[in-house]
Motif scaffolding. Sequence first.
Motif, short mmCIF file in Angstrom:
data_model
loop_
_atom_site.label_atom_id
_atom_site.label_comp_id
_atom_site.label_asym_id
_atom_site.label_seq_id
_atom_site.Cartn_x
_atom_site.Cartn_y
_atom_site.Cartn_z
N GLY A 270 0.06 8.65 8.77
CA GLY A 270 -1.28 9.23 8.88
C GLY A 270 -1.62 10.19 7.76
N GLY A 271 -0.62 10.63 7.02
CA GLY A 271 -0.85 11.48 5.85
C GLY A 271 -1.63 12.75 6.17
N SER A 272 -2.43 13.18 5.21
CA SER A 272 -3.20 14.42 5.37
C SER A 272 -4.18 14.32 6.53
CB SER A 272 -3.99 14.73 4.10
OG SER A 272 -3.22 14.51 2.96
N ALA A 273 -4.65 13.10 6.80
CA ALA A 273 -5.66 12.95 7.85
C ALA A 273 -5.13 13.32 9.23
CB ALA A 273 -6.18 11.51 7.86
N MET A 274 -3.80 13.40 9.38
CA MET A 274 -3.27 13.81 10.68
C MET A 274 -3.61 15.26 11.01
SD MET A 274 -2.00 11.36 12.29
CE MET A 274 -0.87 11.95 13.56
N ILE B 181 0.86 -1.19 0.00
CA ILE B 181 0.00 0.00 0.00
C ILE B 181 0.89 1.23 0.00
CG2 ILE B 181 -1.76 1.30 1.28
CD1 ILE B 181 -2.76 -1.37 2.40
N VAL B 182 0.67 2.11 -0.96
CA VAL B 182 1.48 3.33 -1.08
C VAL B 182 0.75 4.46 -0.38
CG1 VAL B 182 2.65 4.89 -2.67
CG2 VAL B 182 2.28 2.48 -3.31
N GLY B 183 1.21 4.82 0.80
CA GLY B 183 0.58 5.91 1.55
C GLY B 183 -0.11 5.40 2.81
N SER B 184 0.14 6.09 3.94
CA SER B 184 -0.41 5.65 5.23
C SER B 184 -1.51 6.57 5.73
CB SER B 184 0.71 5.56 6.27
OG SER B 184 1.22 6.85 6.56
N GLY B 185 -2.16 7.30 4.82
CA GLY B 185 -3.23 8.21 5.23
C GLY B 185 -4.54 7.48 5.48
N GLY C 193 -3.06 18.12 14.88
CA GLY C 193 -3.12 16.72 15.23
C GLY C 193 -3.65 16.59 16.64
N CYS C 194 -4.13 15.42 16.98
CA CYS C 194 -4.78 15.26 18.29
C CYS C 194 -3.99 14.25 19.12
CB CYS C 194 -6.22 14.79 18.10
SG CYS C 194 -7.11 14.62 19.65
N ASN D 8 -8.01 10.00 13.70
CA ASN D 8 -7.03 9.99 12.61
C ASN D 8 -6.48 8.56 12.46
OD1 ASN D 8 -4.73 9.58 14.26
ND2 ASN D 8 -4.69 11.75 14.77
N PRO D 9 -5.74 8.29 11.40
CA PRO D 9 -5.26 6.92 11.18
C PRO D 9 -4.38 6.39 12.30
CG PRO D 9 -5.06 8.21 9.16
CD PRO D 9 -5.43 9.17 10.25
N VAL D 10 -3.59 7.25 12.91
CA VAL D 10 -2.70 6.80 13.98
C VAL D 10 -3.50 6.33 15.20
CG1 VAL D 10 -0.98 7.63 15.63
CG2 VAL D 10 -0.74 8.17 13.20
#
Lengths: 525, 187
Positions: A81-85, A10-14, A199-200, A207-209
């Motif tokens: 987490g990408g942009s979603a962070m 998978i390319v990208g961890s967002g 970020g939270c 978020n993804p993290v």
Amino acid sequence: MAKEKVDVVIVGSGAAGSNIAARLAAGGKAVKILEAGPDRTNDHLVSSGLWARRLKWSGAPVLEEGANPVGHVFNAGQGTGGSAMHHYAVWPRFHPQDFRCRSEHDRGLDWPISYEDLAPFYDLVQTESGIAGDAEREVWRPPGEPYPLPPVPLFPQGQILERGFDARGMKTAPLPLAVTSVAYQGRDPCIWDGWCDSGCPIGALANPVTVDLPKAFAAGAVLETDATVTRILTDAVGERATGVEVVNSAGERREVLADIVVLAAFSIQNPRLLLASATAQHPRGLANSSGRVGQYIMTHSAGLIYGLFKEPTQSFMGAFGGQLVNQDGYEKTTHSDSGAFGSYQWMIAQAVKPNDLLGIGPTRADLFGNDLHSFMKRAARGFATMTAVVEDLPVADNKVVLSDDQRDANGVPLARVTHTTDPQSKSLWDATLVEGQAIFKAAGADEVWTGPQGAMHIMGGTIMGADPATSVTNSYGQCHDLPNLVIAGPGLFPTSAGVNPTYTVHALAARSADHLLDNWGSAVV
Amino acid sequence: MLQNRRRFIRDSSLGVLTFYLAGCEVEMTAEQAHRAGVTRQVFNEAEAEALGALAEVLLPGSIDLGLVEYVDQQLGAPLDQQMLMIKYLGVNPPFAPFYQGGLAALDQAATAAHGDRFAQLDSAQQTALVAAVAQGQVENWSGPPAPFFYFVLRNDAVDVTYGTKAGIEGLGIPYMAHIEPPSPWGQ
């Protein structure tokens, strides 16, 4: 060149990549996530609008053109987490009409699926991520299970602006937020301190993290950071993707081979990679027999309304996304008298800080010197704001292409992105400014002003569709030309709707992952 | 454990910025760097002088809060560590030519209008020139688009003045940090 083999790379961890990773790993697949940016956990986050800028994109420059650039660095992210962070977790659903724009209005495009196809995944995702809201008061909301969490509390700014909507006979409801209004699944409740953009660190915001990556890791998925993908690999006859070429910051290149390759590197880098991976069998770029790769880039215009009130607004309280929502203008013909077309919603009473692009200071860019100091003091007490999310019609010429003459440090041509807002979408943005100022005046604002046409979210570029001649992927994100090459993220959207994209990104990712697991044999072949 | 780790982060890598003082790397806030007279990495003397004078017109007090040292340090930092707002205003890195081009244009405009560099003008002349820059009304402006240059520098001044814990609390706004930043440009 060194090689490794997994089931899925998978390319990208967002948002999209992490969600698919969690599901495929839980389904027993060996999953490797490649993230170009640095490793980051919630422990690395700092409550500061300045430090938050380190969450933004800092990879290969994107060359932006057109009358209304998409604001790539502002909207994109890099690192785990990408942009979603740095997203604000405003999670409304798309409406049924968003999926049928071409059929119903002879404008835009149709999706290859309906709202009903996606509804079960909206229901599933809201349980996993935890959305706070009030489904009954949200009278515009399409059918679905009620929210699992009670709504965001109302602070003075929200109460004041609600007056304006009431006075004009408009409805409001708590803004649906993927934020823990109460403790949820081991996550602490939000303290409504308005630092979402940074970020939270307590995991209140989904978020993804916080949500999907821990599930992915628990199921055995592996995340590799500082891993920039430079090329998608294919077999000799060009019918299957076989993996990716990846390079780290030391310049070490290797191949990660996989049965399924998922591109989840957001709306600009996905088409850039496809175009840069051209082969003899795919001379215009991978998955581009339709010529659509890169086309239909969309971004929501932000209708920014500002005001000063006599009473204290406590605008520093709440969530960055806001406290209330209004979707009275969701019918796409609401402002057709003025030549406008499309849907929009109001996100009402965002938490703001004094500085940064969405803070108080830049809203009166005309002021400097002691006049600016004076304004800041007044605004700290009585500032209020709301934002229209304005639909952007898909235009084929709004697109990503490769630069002819500029490459990044790895030799990959830079992305060149052109975006000029369709005149009907621009008219809709104009109409929201008129409506928004009237609402603020009705709420009793002493001063009301507006901001420039900001660009929120980036969508399109690898659109899904029923017809391989006019779209890049099917409804599951599988490329028509190479079915084991799967695209995830808002780049799949054929239309932008008038609401925030991240919830729909999750729902589509969940649907894709389920389909892949159920049809692994045919997907891999 | 979490708190210890937090403290470590706050006091070390994220704690302060790295400046150069008497040939040595020193970690301190921008305000401390301003008082200490650190060695600049990007701006020459004329550029630093023009930037400081411009900052004082844009937001009085920002020079003492270390605006010149902050921008200079940031322009020399790796891109993924940079925090300047220009990062997401559509300008591709490196950003130093943008600042240097704008400051040179400012000095040229001052010289053309008043026969002296911007920092040497009196307060009224400086204010009038900044207003003209903001409105794009400077003839033969040679730098980046003048109103945009004004917007970027003005936001840097707002960042240094009102983006810190001290600046935010100075406006009567509770900072309410989950994780406090390392007191940059403030204490």
